[in-house]
Write a protein that holds these residues in place. Structure first.
Motif, PDB file in Angstrom:
ATOM      1  N   CYS A  96      -5.210   9.136   0.636  1.00 35.03           N
ATOM      2  CA  CYS A  96      -5.577   8.209  -0.292  1.00 35.03           C
ATOM      3  C   CYS A  96      -4.766   6.996  -0.329  1.00 35.03           C
ATOM      4  O   CYS A  96      -3.379   7.146  -0.182  1.00 35.03           O
ATOM      5  N   LEU A 107      -3.553   3.521  -1.809  1.00 35.01           N
ATOM      6  CA  LEU A 107      -3.476   2.933  -2.988  1.00 35.01           C
ATOM      7  C   LEU A 107      -2.599   1.260  -2.701  1.00 35.01           C
ATOM      8  O   LEU A 107      -1.617   1.262  -2.716  1.00 35.01           O
ATOM      9  N   CYS A 117      -8.266   1.471  -4.332  1.00 35.35           N
ATOM     10  CA  CYS A 117      -8.076   2.970  -3.959  1.00 35.35           C
ATOM     11  C   CYS A 117      -9.069   3.230  -3.062  1.00 35.35           C
ATOM     12  O   CYS A 117     -10.305   3.302  -3.244  1.00 35.35           O
ATOM     13  N   THR A 175       0.876  -1.251  -0.026  1.00 37.99           N
ATOM     14  CA  THR A 175      -0.183  -0.112  -0.209  1.00 37.99           C
ATOM     15  C   THR A 175       0.953   1.220   0.008  1.00 37.99           C
ATOM     16  O   THR A 175       1.883   1.369   0.663  1.00 37.99           O
ATOM     17  N   PHE A 225      -5.934  -3.686  -7.973  1.00 39.77           N
ATOM     18  CA  PHE A 225      -5.657  -2.613  -7.116  1.00 39.77           C
ATOM     19  C   PHE A 225      -6.915  -2.220  -6.190  1.00 39.77           C
ATOM     20  O   PHE A 225      -8.047  -2.213  -6.882  1.00 39.77           O
ATOM     21  N   VAL A 248      -2.196   3.603 -10.824  1.00 41.17           N
ATOM     22  CA  VAL A 248      -1.401   2.574 -10.476  1.00 41.17           C
ATOM     23  C   VAL A 248      -1.547   1.291 -11.768  1.00 41.17           C
ATOM     24  O   VAL A 248      -0.719   0.401 -11.773  1.00 41.17           O
ATOM     25  N   PRO A 256      -7.001   6.302  -9.566  1.00 39.86           N
ATOM     26  CA  PRO A 256      -6.966   4.805  -9.873  1.00 39.86           C
ATOM     27  C   PRO A 256      -6.231   4.332 -10.971  1.00 39.86           C
ATOM     28  O   PRO A 256      -5.826   3.299 -11.167  1.00 39.86           O
TER      29      PRO A 256
END
Length: 304
Positions: free
Chosen positions: A173, A175, A160, A106, A158, A125, A122
């Motif tokens: 945020c 990720l 988010c 993360t 992924f 990634v 988003p």
């Protein structure tokens, strides 16, 4: 299986200077590559590697709150990596198989982008992962929003998520990334739908090197969001087309395909349609069988 050595902030910076920057200087943003990477230099500003964790998302939230309790703030770009996860999950309630050999982690970002630019996080990634995977000769593509596939078998996914610090009220945020790199054994239910980089490449991959490739590419893509936002605010360029979406469109094979759409498409598929385009704000325009068009900003698709 190639072993996992620790990734560090210093190692990542060296990788960016010696590998990522020369690559970018030969690409679409050759003249601005160094400046874009400076905007994204906070990615991996701290890297914490663990042999095993439950979930890196949980660890990230705990780290934010623990530092705030101590009167400190977490550094934006802090990255948490685990060699394996014991309680990982994908979207919704789906289990994510995360044994040794994959890249699980993360990245924590302090929320500083304007909403219309933050909404494209988003895509960063997905683009970064697809770029990194292709460097190993694997013909990966992106399925909207950011799944990375090879021959329609999933290599990476992924999450988010937003998070608010309990003490400070600061917005973050998170990720989350899960990339099948050298792990080649999958649970029975995933054997026909999952793949790893090593399976497709036909060779084991240096996992530490791959982690640096992915994080360096992510530094570029997140930097591109900040760089473009600054240029728009200074009225040095038009807001659209966003350069990140141009890259996404080059790497994706989602447009023009018949799909089934759903917010949770596995558990509750909602309708069938054909994809038309990705809009300038990252939405997916779909055409229904009766000709009506819908733009979706969340949810997921599966190819038919």
């Amino acid at each position: 299986m190639a072993s996992f050595d620790h990734v560090s902030a210093a190692r990542l910076k060296t990788h960016i200077d010696e590998v990522e920057l020369p690559l970018r200087r030969s690409g679409a943003h050759a003249e601005s590559a160094a400046e874009i990477l400076r905007y994204g230099a906070f990615i991996g500003s701290e890297v914490h590697c663990h042999a095993s964790l439950d979930r890196t998302m949980v660890r990230a939230r705990r780290a934010i709150n623990q530092l705030e309790e101590a009167g400190r703030s977490i550094r934006s770009g802090t990255t948490i990596i685990a060699a394996s996860l014991t309680g990982s999950k994908g979207r919704f309630t789906r289990h994510w198989h995360a044994p040794p050999g994959g890249l699980w982690g993360t990245v924590i970002l302090v929320n500083t982008l304007l909403p219309r630019f933050r909404n494209l996080l988003p895509q960063t990634v997905g683009v970064a992962c697809c770029e990194a995977v292709r460097r190993y000769g694997v013909p990966a593509t992106i399925r909207w929003i950011n799944d990375v596939l090879v021959d329609e078998r999933k290599i990476a996914g992924f999450l988010c998520e937003s998070f608010t610090g309990e003490r400070s009220g600061e917005e973050y945020c998170l990720l989350g990334f899960g990339i099948n790199v050298n792990n080649e054994q999958f649970p029975h239910e995933l054997r026909d739908s999952a793949a790893s980089v090593s399976m497709v490449a036909g060779r084991s991959v240096d996992l530490t090197r791959f982690a640096c490739d992915f994080l360096a590419a992510l530094a570029f893509q997140v930097g591109l969001l900040h760089y473009h936002e600054t240029r728009v605010l200074r009225q040095e360029t038009e807001e659209h087309p966003h350069p990140l979406l141009l890259l996404w469109r080059e790497l994706s094979d989602s447009i023009g395909r018949p799909v089934v759409y759903g917010f949770d498409v596995v558990a509750r598929p909602q309708y069938r349609a054909r994809t038309v385009e990705v809009t300038n704000d990252g939405g997916l325009r779909l055409r229904l069988e009766d000709g009506r068009e819908i733009v979706e900003y969340s949810g997921e698709i599966r190819y038919l």
